[in-house]
Design an enzyme around this catalytic site. Sequence first.
Site, PDB file in Angstrom:
ATOM      1  N   GLY A 123       0.406   5.300  -4.563  1.00  0.00           N
ATOM      2  CA  GLY A 123      -0.178   6.552  -5.043  1.00  0.00           C
ATOM      3  C   GLY A 123       0.292   7.740  -4.220  1.00  0.00           C
ATOM      4  O   GLY A 123       0.683   8.783  -4.769  1.00  0.00           O
ATOM      5  N   ARG A 124       0.290   7.575  -2.891  1.00  0.00           N
ATOM      6  CA  ARG A 124       0.733   8.684  -2.021  1.00  0.00           C
ATOM      7  C   ARG A 124       2.222   8.975  -2.209  1.00  0.00           C
ATOM      8  O   ARG A 124       2.649  10.121  -2.184  1.00  0.00           O
ATOM      9  CB  ARG A 124       0.413   8.348  -0.548  1.00  0.00           C
ATOM     10  CG  ARG A 124      -1.029   8.634  -0.186  1.00  0.00           C
ATOM     11  CD  ARG A 124      -1.421   7.970   1.100  1.00  0.00           C
ATOM     12  NE  ARG A 124      -1.592   6.532   0.911  1.00  0.00           N
ATOM     13  CZ  ARG A 124      -1.623   5.650   1.902  1.00  0.00           C
ATOM     14  NH1 ARG A 124      -1.449   6.046   3.142  1.00  0.00           N
ATOM     15  NH2 ARG A 124      -1.788   4.372   1.645  1.00  0.00           N
ATOM     16  N   ARG A 176     -10.925   2.209  -9.954  1.00  0.00           N
ATOM     17  CA  ARG A 176      -9.983   3.332 -10.094  1.00  0.00           C
ATOM     18  C   ARG A 176     -10.082   3.939 -11.496  1.00  0.00           C
ATOM     19  O   ARG A 176     -10.600   3.305 -12.399  1.00  0.00           O
ATOM     20  CB  ARG A 176      -8.562   2.825  -9.842  1.00  0.00           C
ATOM     21  CG  ARG A 176      -8.415   2.390  -8.414  1.00  0.00           C
ATOM     22  CD  ARG A 176      -6.990   2.115  -8.061  1.00  0.00           C
ATOM     23  NE  ARG A 176      -6.921   1.859  -6.636  1.00  0.00           N
ATOM     24  CZ  ARG A 176      -5.838   1.968  -5.889  1.00  0.00           C
ATOM     25  NH1 ARG A 176      -4.702   2.309  -6.443  1.00  0.00           N
ATOM     26  NH2 ARG A 176      -5.881   1.724  -4.608  1.00  0.00           N
ATOM     27  N   GLU A 216     -11.696  -4.912  -6.221  1.00  0.00           N
ATOM     28  CA  GLU A 216     -12.297  -3.572  -6.101  1.00  0.00           C
ATOM     29  C   GLU A 216     -11.475  -2.512  -6.861  1.00  0.00           C
ATOM     30  O   GLU A 216     -11.950  -1.400  -7.089  1.00  0.00           O
ATOM     31  CB  GLU A 216     -12.393  -3.145  -4.624  1.00  0.00           C
ATOM     32  CG  GLU A 216     -13.503  -3.838  -3.840  1.00  0.00           C
ATOM     33  CD  GLU A 216     -13.152  -5.259  -3.415  1.00  0.00           C
ATOM     34  OE1 GLU A 216     -11.957  -5.543  -3.194  1.00  0.00           O
ATOM     35  OE2 GLU A 216     -14.070  -6.109  -3.353  1.00  0.00           O
ATOM     36  N   ASN A 217     -10.234  -2.857  -7.240  1.00  0.00           N
ATOM     37  CA  ASN A 217      -9.365  -1.859  -7.896  1.00  0.00           C
ATOM     38  C   ASN A 217      -9.852  -1.450  -9.291  1.00  0.00           C
ATOM     39  O   ASN A 217      -9.404  -0.440  -9.831  1.00  0.00           O
ATOM     40  CB  ASN A 217      -7.910  -2.346  -7.976  1.00  0.00           C
ATOM     41  CG  ASN A 217      -7.182  -2.298  -6.653  1.00  0.00           C
ATOM     42  OD1 ASN A 217      -6.251  -3.069  -6.420  1.00  0.00           O
ATOM     43  ND2 ASN A 217      -7.563  -1.395  -5.756  1.00  0.00           N
ATOM     44  N   ARG A 219       0.390   8.696 -10.515  1.00  0.00           N
ATOM     45  CA  ARG A 219       0.259   7.515  -9.655  1.00  0.00           C
ATOM     46  C   ARG A 219       0.973   6.292 -10.232  1.00  0.00           C
ATOM     47  O   ARG A 219       1.559   5.494  -9.504  1.00  0.00           O
ATOM     48  CB  ARG A 219      -1.220   7.195  -9.424  1.00  0.00           C
ATOM     49  CG  ARG A 219      -1.937   8.228  -8.571  1.00  0.00           C
ATOM     50  CD  ARG A 219      -3.413   7.894  -8.446  1.00  0.00           C
ATOM     51  NE  ARG A 219      -3.613   6.569  -7.859  1.00  0.00           N
ATOM     52  CZ  ARG A 219      -3.635   6.333  -6.533  1.00  0.00           C
ATOM     53  NH1 ARG A 219      -3.495   7.312  -5.694  1.00  0.00           N
ATOM     54  NH2 ARG A 219      -3.819   5.117  -6.089  1.00  0.00           N
ATOM     55  N   ASP A 260       0.834  -1.212   0.000  1.00  0.00           N
ATOM     56  CA  ASP A 260       0.000   0.000   0.000  1.00  0.00           C
ATOM     57  C   ASP A 260       0.868   1.262   0.000  1.00  0.00           C
ATOM     58  O   ASP A 260       1.949   1.274   0.592  1.00  0.00           O
ATOM     59  CB  ASP A 260      -0.901  -0.031   1.243  1.00  0.00           C
ATOM     60  CG  ASP A 260      -2.074   0.925   1.117  1.00  0.00           C
ATOM     61  OD1 ASP A 260      -2.306   1.467   0.012  1.00  0.00           O
ATOM     62  OD2 ASP A 260      -2.765   1.139   2.122  1.00  0.00           O
TER      63      ASP A 260
HETATM   64  C1  FPP Z   1      -1.666  -0.011  -3.545  1.00  0.00           C
HETATM   65  O1  FPP Z   1      -1.199   1.345  -3.491  1.00  0.00           O
HETATM   66  C2  FPP Z   1      -1.051  -0.711  -4.687  1.00  0.00           C
HETATM   67  C3  FPP Z   1      -1.741  -1.279  -5.720  1.00  0.00           C
HETATM   68  C4  FPP Z   1      -3.201  -1.232  -5.841  1.00  0.00           C
HETATM   69  C5  FPP Z   1      -1.036  -1.965  -6.831  1.00  0.00           C
HETATM   70  C6  FPP Z   1       0.226  -2.698  -6.498  1.00  0.00           C
HETATM   71  C7  FPP Z   1       0.954  -2.974  -7.745  1.00  0.00           C
HETATM   72  C8  FPP Z   1       2.301  -2.911  -7.900  1.00  0.00           C
HETATM   73  C9  FPP Z   1       3.251  -2.689  -6.794  1.00  0.00           C
HETATM   74  C10 FPP Z   1       2.885  -3.044  -9.275  1.00  0.00           C
HETATM   75  C11 FPP Z   1       2.872  -4.397  -9.870  1.00  0.00           C
HETATM   76  C12 FPP Z   1       3.496  -5.420  -8.995  1.00  0.00           C
HETATM   77  C13 FPP Z   1       3.875  -6.643  -9.381  1.00  0.00           C
HETATM   78  C14 FPP Z   1       4.339  -7.589  -8.340  1.00  0.00           C
HETATM   79  C15 FPP Z   1       3.880  -7.105 -10.778  1.00  0.00           C
HETATM   80  P1  FPP Z   1      -2.262   2.497  -3.718  1.00  0.00           P
HETATM   81  O2  FPP Z   1      -2.338   2.787  -5.170  1.00  0.00           O
HETATM   82  O3  FPP Z   1      -3.556   2.096  -3.079  1.00  0.00           O
HETATM   83  O4  FPP Z   1      -1.609   3.687  -2.944  1.00  0.00           O
HETATM   84  P2  FPP Z   1      -2.379   4.881  -2.178  1.00  0.00           P
HETATM   85  O5  FPP Z   1      -3.152   4.227  -1.061  1.00  0.00           O
HETATM   86  O6  FPP Z   1      -1.270   5.736  -1.690  1.00  0.00           O
HETATM   87  O7  FPP Z   1      -3.245   5.549  -3.191  1.00  0.00           O
END
Ligand code: FPP
Length: 239
Positions: free
Chosen positions: A20-21, A68, A64-65, A30, A17
């Site tokens: 994005g931040r 986005r 749920e993603n 992002r 997690d």
């Molecule tokens: C959560 O951060 C992250 C994700 C929804 C995606 C994770 C994907 C990767 C790290 C890239 C691909 C990885 C592999 C292993 C191929 P967020 O976007 O929710 O961050 P935020 O809460 O700060 O908005």
Amino acid sequence: MSEEAPAVPRHIAVIMDGNGRWAKQRGLKRIKGHEAGAESARAVLHSAREAGVEVLTLYAFSSENWKRPQDEVQGLMTLLPKMLIKHERILHDHETRLRVIGRLHELPDRARKELQRVMDNTEAYSKHQLVLALNYGSRQELADAAKAIAAKAQQGSLNPEEVDEACLAEHLYAPDLPDPDFLIRTSGEQRLSNYLLWQLSYAEFYFAPEFWPDFREDAFAKALEVFQGRQRRYGGLSA
Ligand code: FPP
């Protein structure tokens, strides 16, 4: 089940997690955060393998993603096959099998084909596994298990009286995997977000303050130290 935490967890589950931040703090899009996050995934895979962890499960895209913005979803679906092509060698070097949990059939063709190709190429490795939770939701997984069990009961190949915990566990997406011993969620958020609800029943939880792109080898080593200081009781009493 032993009360002592083993020196090294057999299975670590991660909620990556804060991408994005991390990007926002730097005035970046992002997707740049996800790209940096993919490097953390590579670093943690390496560290986990060195430490002797058998299974590493990464929450890469939740069911749920899809809500986005379209450009972010598309960016992630493009990043995934790119990362697989770039890093397949690492899986072979580490003799690590790639697996996916989640509704793989709903992913875009390119991502699905690339995943299938690398899963096939690494299928023979049995000791170490990298599991990507992709288009994954724990409630969907449990609903899918219930549906499969109901179908068997209807066909007469399963007696409803025989449905117990073991039967349900056998119908999950990757029933052969040991339950995670340790859950790491980065970015300071303290939620499960529909992740492995059944499998994490007895896991130790660790909430790391770093955003995922900053979670590299040192942060992983610290997390392991925290795990080693925990005492696991599985509902019993300590010695
Ligand atoms: C959560 O951060 C992250 C994700 C929804 C995606 C994770 C994907 C990767 C790290 C890239 C691909 C990885 C592999 C292993 C191929 P967020 O976007 O929710 O961050 P935020 O809460 O700060 O908005």
